[in-house]
Design an enzyme around this catalytic site. Structure first.
Site, PDB file in Angstrom:
ATOM      1  N   SER A 134       5.544   9.495   7.274  1.00 16.14           N
ATOM      2  CA  SER A 134       4.228   9.508   7.923  1.00 16.14           C
ATOM      3  C   SER A 134       3.160  10.094   7.017  1.00 16.14           C
ATOM      4  CB  SER A 134       4.272  10.311   9.221  1.00 16.14           C
ATOM      5  OG  SER A 134       2.967  10.389   9.753  1.00 16.14           O
ATOM      6  N   GLU A 170       1.415  10.196  18.498  1.00 21.32           N
ATOM      7  CA  GLU A 170       0.174   9.777  17.801  1.00 21.32           C
ATOM      8  C   GLU A 170      -0.696   8.912  18.737  1.00 21.32           C
ATOM      9  OE1 GLU A 170       0.777   8.111  13.737  1.00 21.32           O
ATOM     10  OE2 GLU A 170      -0.319   6.362  14.477  1.00 21.32           O
ATOM     11  N   VAL A 187       0.828  -1.211   0.000  1.00 21.24           N
ATOM     12  CA  VAL A 187       0.000   0.000   0.000  1.00 21.24           C
ATOM     13  C   VAL A 187       0.866   1.267   0.000  1.00 21.24           C
ATOM     14  CG1 VAL A 187      -1.703   1.279   1.353  1.00 21.24           C
ATOM     15  CG2 VAL A 187      -1.861  -1.196   1.198  1.00 21.24           C
ATOM     16  N   MET A 188       1.821   1.328   0.929  1.00 25.46           N
ATOM     17  CA  MET A 188       2.649   2.543   1.049  1.00 25.46           C
ATOM     18  C   MET A 188       3.624   2.663  -0.126  1.00 25.46           C
ATOM     19  SD  MET A 188       1.841   4.353   3.698  1.00 25.46           S
ATOM     20  CE  MET A 188       3.238   5.332   4.250  1.00 25.46           C
ATOM     21  N   GLY A 189       4.266   1.547  -0.495  1.00 25.94           N
ATOM     22  CA  GLY A 189       5.234   1.572  -1.591  1.00 25.94           C
ATOM     23  C   GLY A 189       4.581   2.003  -2.896  1.00 25.94           C
ATOM     24  N   LYS A 209      10.644   9.669  13.921  1.00 26.23           N
ATOM     25  CA  LYS A 209       9.387   9.047  13.479  1.00 26.23           C
ATOM     26  C   LYS A 209       8.788   8.164  14.579  1.00 26.23           C
ATOM     27  CE  LYS A 209       5.928   7.728  10.961  1.00 26.23           C
ATOM     28  NZ  LYS A 209       5.525   6.406  11.163  1.00 26.23           N
ATOM     29  N   HIS A 225       7.202  10.439  16.917  1.00 21.03           N
ATOM     30  CA  HIS A 225       5.970  10.917  16.263  1.00 21.03           C
ATOM     31  C   HIS A 225       4.844   9.922  16.552  1.00 21.03           C
ATOM     32  CE1 HIS A 225       3.157  10.367  12.920  1.00 21.03           C
ATOM     33  NE2 HIS A 225       3.274  11.653  12.639  1.00 21.03           N
ATOM     34  N   ASN A 226       5.143   8.636  16.413  1.00 24.84           N
ATOM     35  CA  ASN A 226       4.113   7.623  16.638  1.00 24.84           C
ATOM     36  C   ASN A 226       3.703   7.542  18.110  1.00 24.84           C
ATOM     37  OD1 ASN A 226       4.572   7.134  13.941  1.00 24.84           O
ATOM     38  ND2 ASN A 226       4.425   4.938  14.135  1.00 24.84           N
TER      39      ASN A 226
HETATM   40  C1  6PG Z   1       2.055   7.247  10.134  1.00 26.23           C
HETATM   41  C2  6PG Z   1       1.606   6.172  11.112  1.00 26.23           C
HETATM   42  C3  6PG Z   1       1.961   4.804  10.673  1.00 26.23           C
HETATM   43  C4  6PG Z   1       1.576   3.724  11.674  1.00 26.23           C
HETATM   44  C5  6PG Z   1       0.103   3.569  11.866  1.00 26.23           C
HETATM   45  C6  6PG Z   1      -0.315   2.372  12.714  1.00 26.23           C
HETATM   46  O1  6PG Z   1       2.756   8.117  10.620  1.00 26.23           O
HETATM   47  O2  6PG Z   1       1.680   7.205   8.971  1.00 26.23           O
HETATM   48  O3  6PG Z   1       2.238   6.400  12.342  1.00 26.23           O
HETATM   49  O4  6PG Z   1       3.352   4.777  10.476  1.00 26.23           O
HETATM   50  O5  6PG Z   1       2.058   2.527  11.211  1.00 26.23           O
HETATM   51  O6  6PG Z   1      -0.438   4.717  12.428  1.00 26.23           O
HETATM   52  O7  6PG Z   1       0.397   2.267  13.895  1.00 26.23           O
HETATM   53  P1  6PG Z   1      -0.124   1.262  15.037  1.00 26.23           P
HETATM   54  O8  6PG Z   1      -0.550  -0.004  14.354  1.00 26.23           O
HETATM   55  O9  6PG Z   1       1.009   1.013  15.964  1.00 26.23           O
HETATM   56  O10 6PG Z   1      -1.281   1.954  15.667  1.00 26.23           O
END
Ligand code: 6PG
Length: 465
Positions: free
Chosen positions: A128, A189, A16-18, A182, A185-186
């Site tokens: 992110s 989050e 998905v991200m790649g 990062k 950051h999480n």
């Molecule tokens: C981002 C997010 C991402 C992260 C998801 C799920 O910055 O795009 O931090 O990297 O993988 O938010 O994280 P968890 O499964 O630990 O909630």
């Protein structure tokens, strides 16, 4: 075959991200080679347009101009090492490998060193923004080889989100500095998400507001100083109905998942002795949610003497409490980055690191403008900065909500952690003199004094020898 030459960059890993990052690069005009491990990945891409998707590492590397730049977007962990091992035989001195996954900073550190011994430059990039961010422009926190950054940083900058004229992408320091930022950051989050969940509990269980009323409050908050990506999506998530017209959130199992970066943040905070109680409560809320049986039994057995929650002018007060909670969450994360940067000699520019979160990422918020300003003024804890010199009204609201939440018997641990953090920061003299005295009493662990320098031991009990 001629057209398959001189690619500026390649993307390895078309999950998905790649895939989104690859499309982002192509949309910005970069000649991008792709690598699809499975037939399915390759076909999925071919079906979407004129993409060059390789299935051989060697062929893909040969198609790149020098120095070759390979952006890996694979699941963090041992897979990254396997992918690197597959590339190394075909790489030459000066080539650049980029890891854009959520790798642990210590792995990034190790990879930087082992690859450099082979002449290969390595970048650990925290990306992110989820799928949409990766496609439209994520926030990118870069660490590792400065030489590599100088060579391919312009490509990464163009991929990233922009805040005004500034790219939300920058080099932050050597080795694992980018992945560290990062990771934190999480951690933030996690804290922000749990603050939202806890304030939802206060509204629903404490104030007995309806789903409609709660959704309207979150929708109004989008136009206030709380304006942020997470508040925005909360309003949308709460408004969503299932096919039967009932709120979808109410049908979601109350067991939270995690991939680990929140726990890493906590482990790091403990290792470096940085107080991050809100991140801690948020991480543990996810672990604790797994024990459904305890909660089921506890709801029957554990009695609570509670009072109904009455809170005048609640919308304003909840907003103030949440705002303070958000500041405190960022403050805890920033304090951790600062300590790690000092310990590891990364020299992370804190205002710059925080400014990368202003667009593209999950924790983007209006508030980060003031936090960036605060960090430019001083490197003290952001709660003490002039930019946040007027927290009085918000503190009063948070204290009232915390007290009434306890009285109402509603569990909202992140809010209690915020008021505790605030009060701890304003406690000039702590109570750990008692801790030291007790340690010395039972274990002769010694203590220091306020009036005389040195290490002391006392025989505390009558008749003790
Ligand atoms: C981002 C997010 C991402 C992260 C998801 C799920 O910055 O795009 O931090 O990297 O993988 O938010 O994280 P968890 O499964 O630990 O909630």
């Amino acid at each position: 075959m001629d057209v398959m030459k001189d690619f500026e960059i390649s993307v390895y890993g078309l999950g998905v991200m790649g895939s989104s990052l690859a499309k982002n690069l192509i949309s910005k005009g970069f000649r991008t080679a792709l690598f699809g491990k499975s037939q399915e990945e390759r076909e999925r891409f071919h079906a979407q347009g004129e993409f060059t998707v390789f299935s051989s590492e060697e062929e893909m590397i040969k198609s790149l101009k020098r120095p070759r730049v390979i952006f890996m977007m694979v699941t963090a962990g041992s897979v990254v090492d396997c992918v690197i091992d597959g590339f190394v035989p075909f790489l030459d001195e000066g080539d650049i490998l980029i890891d854009g996954g959520n790798s642990h900073f210590k792995d990034t550190q190790r990879r930087c060193h082992t690859l450099l011994e082979k002449g290969i430059q390595f970048l650990g990039v925290g990306v992110s923004g989820g799928e949409k961010g990766a496609l439209m422009g994520p926030s990118m926190m870069v660490g590792g080889s400065e030489k590599a950054w100088k060579s391919c940083g312009h490509i990464l900058e163009k991929m990233a989100a922009k805040m005004g004229e500034e790219y939300c992408c920058s080099y932050l320091g050597k080795e694992g500095a980018g992945h560290y930022v990062k990771m934190v950051h999480n951690g933030i989050e996690y804290a922000l998400i749990q603050l939202i969940a806890d304030i939802y509990s206060v509204m629903k269980k404490g104030l007995c507001l309806s789903r409609q009323e709660i959704t309207e409050i979150f929708t109004r908050w989008k136009g206030t100083e709380l304006n942020s990506y997470l508040i925005d999506i909360t309003a949308g998530v709460l408004a969503k109905n299932d096919i039967d017209g009932k709120p979808l959130v109410e049908k979601i199992l109350d067991v939270a998942q995690q991939k680990g970066t929140g726990s890493w943040t906590l482990e790091e905070a403990i290792a470096r002795g940085v107080y991050v109680p809100t991140i801690c409560e948020a991480v543990f809320a996810r672990y604790f949610s797994v024990d459904q049986q305890l909660r089921k039994d506890g709801s029957q057995v554990l009695k609570a003497t509670t009072k109904p929650m009455i809170l005048e002018n609640y919308e304003e007060k909840l907003k103030d409490a949440l705002y303070l909670g958000m500041i405190v969450s960022y403050a805890q994360g920033v304090a951790l980055i600062k300590k790690a940067s000092e310990d590891c000699g990364w020299e992370i520019d804190l205002p710059l690191a925080v400014s990368l979160w202003r667009e593209g990422c999950i924790i983007r918020s209006e508030l980060l403008k003031d936090i960036t300003k605060a960090l430019k003024e001083s490197d003290k804890n952001i709660l003490l900065s002039q930019s946040f010199g007027n927290l009085g009204r918000r503190e009063e609201a948070l204290r009232e909500i915390s007290a009434k939440t306890i009285e109402a018997g509603v569990a909202a641990p992140t809010f209690l952690s915020v008021i505790s953090y605030y009060d701890s920061c304003r406690t000039e003299k702590m109570n750990v003199n008692i801790v030291q005295a007790l340690r010395d009493c039972f274990g002769a662990h010694t203590y220091e004094r306020t009036d005389v320098k040195g290490s002391f031991h006392t025989l505390w009990m009558e008749g003790e020898k």
